[in-house]
Design an enzyme around this catalytic site. Sequence first.
Site, PDB file in Angstrom:
ATOM      1  N   GLY A 172       0.828  -1.203   0.000  1.00 37.34           N
ATOM      2  CA  GLY A 172       0.000   0.000   0.000  1.00 37.34           C
ATOM      3  C   GLY A 172       0.861   1.251   0.000  1.00 37.34           C
ATOM      4  N   ASN A 179      -7.343   3.968   9.571  1.00 34.02           N
ATOM      5  CA  ASN A 179      -6.871   2.674  10.086  1.00 34.02           C
ATOM      6  C   ASN A 179      -7.022   2.548  11.600  1.00 34.02           C
ATOM      7  OD1 ASN A 179      -4.793   4.691   9.354  1.00 34.02           O
ATOM      8  ND2 ASN A 179      -3.448   3.441  10.623  1.00 34.02           N
ATOM      9  N   HIS A 225      -2.621  -7.516   2.133  1.00 30.46           N
ATOM     10  CA  HIS A 225      -2.626  -8.153   3.466  1.00 30.46           C
ATOM     11  C   HIS A 225      -3.721  -7.637   4.387  1.00 30.46           C
ATOM     12  CE1 HIS A 225      -0.359  -5.168   6.124  1.00 30.46           C
ATOM     13  NE2 HIS A 225      -0.122  -4.663   4.939  1.00 30.46           N
ATOM     14  N   CYS A 236       2.213   0.700  12.841  1.00 28.94           N
ATOM     15  CA  CYS A 236       3.433   1.240  12.243  1.00 28.94           C
ATOM     16  C   CYS A 236       4.157   2.204  13.173  1.00 28.94           C
ATOM     17  CB  CYS A 236       3.117   1.929  10.925  1.00 28.94           C
ATOM     18  SG  CYS A 236       2.367   0.811   9.762  1.00 28.94           S
TER      19      CYS A 236
HETATM   20  N1  PLP Z   1      -2.588   3.140   4.290  1.00 29.36           N
HETATM   21  C1  PLP Z   1      -3.315   2.724   5.335  1.00 29.36           C
HETATM   22  C2  PLP Z   1      -4.575   3.443   5.686  1.00 29.36           C
HETATM   23  C3  PLP Z   1      -2.891   1.625   6.091  1.00 29.36           C
HETATM   24  O1  PLP Z   1      -3.614   1.215   7.130  1.00 29.36           O
HETATM   25  C4  PLP Z   1      -1.695   0.962   5.712  1.00 29.36           C
HETATM   26  C5  PLP Z   1      -1.179  -0.168   6.519  1.00 29.36           C
HETATM   27  O2  PLP Z   1      -1.408  -0.264   7.709  1.00 29.36           O
HETATM   28  C6  PLP Z   1      -0.977   1.438   4.615  1.00 29.36           C
HETATM   29  C7  PLP Z   1      -1.461   2.526   3.922  1.00 29.36           C
HETATM   30  C8  PLP Z   1       0.296   0.802   4.171  1.00 29.36           C
HETATM   31  O3  PLP Z   1       0.048  -0.427   3.544  1.00 29.36           O
HETATM   32  P1  PLP Z   1       1.242  -1.497   3.414  1.00 29.36           P
HETATM   33  O4  PLP Z   1       1.427  -2.072   4.775  1.00 29.36           O
HETATM   34  O5  PLP Z   1       0.750  -2.513   2.440  1.00 29.36           O
HETATM   35  O6  PLP Z   1       2.424  -0.748   2.921  1.00 29.36           O
END
Ligand code: PLP
Length: 384
Positions: free
Chosen positions: A69, A148, A198, A322
């Site tokens: 993402g 998220n 994922h 994160c």
């Molecule tokens: N954007 C949002 C809203 C997310 O929740 C996440 C992952 O937690 C991402 C982007 C990033 O995705 P990825 O983990 O596949 O890089």
Amino acid sequence: MIYFDNNATTQLDPQVLRVMLPFLQEQYGNPSSAYSFGRAAATAVATAREQVAALLRCDPSEIIFTSCGTESDNSAIQSALLIDPDRKHLVTSKVEHSAIIKQAEALARRGYEITWLDVDSSGMMNLEALEEAIREDTAIVSLMWANNETGVLFPIEEAAEICRSKGTIFHTDAVQAVGKIGIDLSRLPINFLSLSGHKLHAPKGVAALYVNRRTRFSPYLLGGGQENKRRGGTENTASIVALGHAAELASAALDEEIGRVKALRDRFEQGMLDAVSSVQINGDRTRRLPNTSNLAIEGVDSEGMLLLLDQRGVCCSAGSACTAGSLEPSHVLKAMGFPTERARGSLRFSFSRFNTEAEVDLALQIIPNAVEKLRSMSRGFLAA
Ligand code: PLP
């Protein structure tokens, strides 16, 4: 183990694993190879593209497979900046994922101007503020579809329409929305949309970027001309096949699953409100993902709760995964105007198709007990 952290990542669906395995074993051809062994892999990638497009109701040619993402988010923004280099202004919100925030901050250091839209105490953005923020030199507006941490759903249809009326490129980070709510790109003026495998029971390390067919695109990864010259790098065939199948499963079960997962979330949330005093829900109660519950629990420290719940077999999250590990309170809850103590006492529980009522009921015994334990420890600490 009770896994209530499906916004961090989801379990690989066993049906998805089954369809991807042959592409890790006997069907290892390179989709770019001209012989039939390679063409079989290319056909599988094409099928996956159709499956993802069907979930989003767009054309397969509008889907670019990426590695995550984060890459999709970066690709959309960098493309808009490259296509129109005179435009030096971006609009986004204060509650985006770090995949957007860190990029916008880096661009600000390189001289771009960023307008950071506020949210109110329910986590909702203001459409008038968006309209006012867009300028002649705005290169792109990027707003997440679903948050998220809180699950709050931004009014993406209206935001996209505002951008269309002003001739501004619009990207939505829909990583948390795809597979959890219905999305119909055939009737929305969205230029770019990011999703990630994922979060919908496909493996980690595969994702997609939707690029509307009328939107000019400049590749982020330059290389061998894969993905119709829009993303260099040999295709991750097995994972792409998996993402396609996960998208198909999500399409087929979406309506039924939304209801079932929401019922689990609501059962859990009501159970917590009944069993634990001084609990509040963070985020708009109705305009919210059906799977997410972010709870402020007075008098507990979320880091301590995570450790205690981990010992007792419950996985959930404080803030976003994160940024976990840092002592900073969640930037999302801070942007909603909550004091540091409320942010530090907040936990996110997120559910999926693999959760059960029995797990919810067991968690409703474990969590209130853990809250009581932490509260009595801090009462003892204060009395000492
Ligand atoms: N954007 C949002 C809203 C997310 O929740 C996440 C992952 O937690 C991402 C982007 C990033 O995705 P990825 O983990 O596949 O890089």
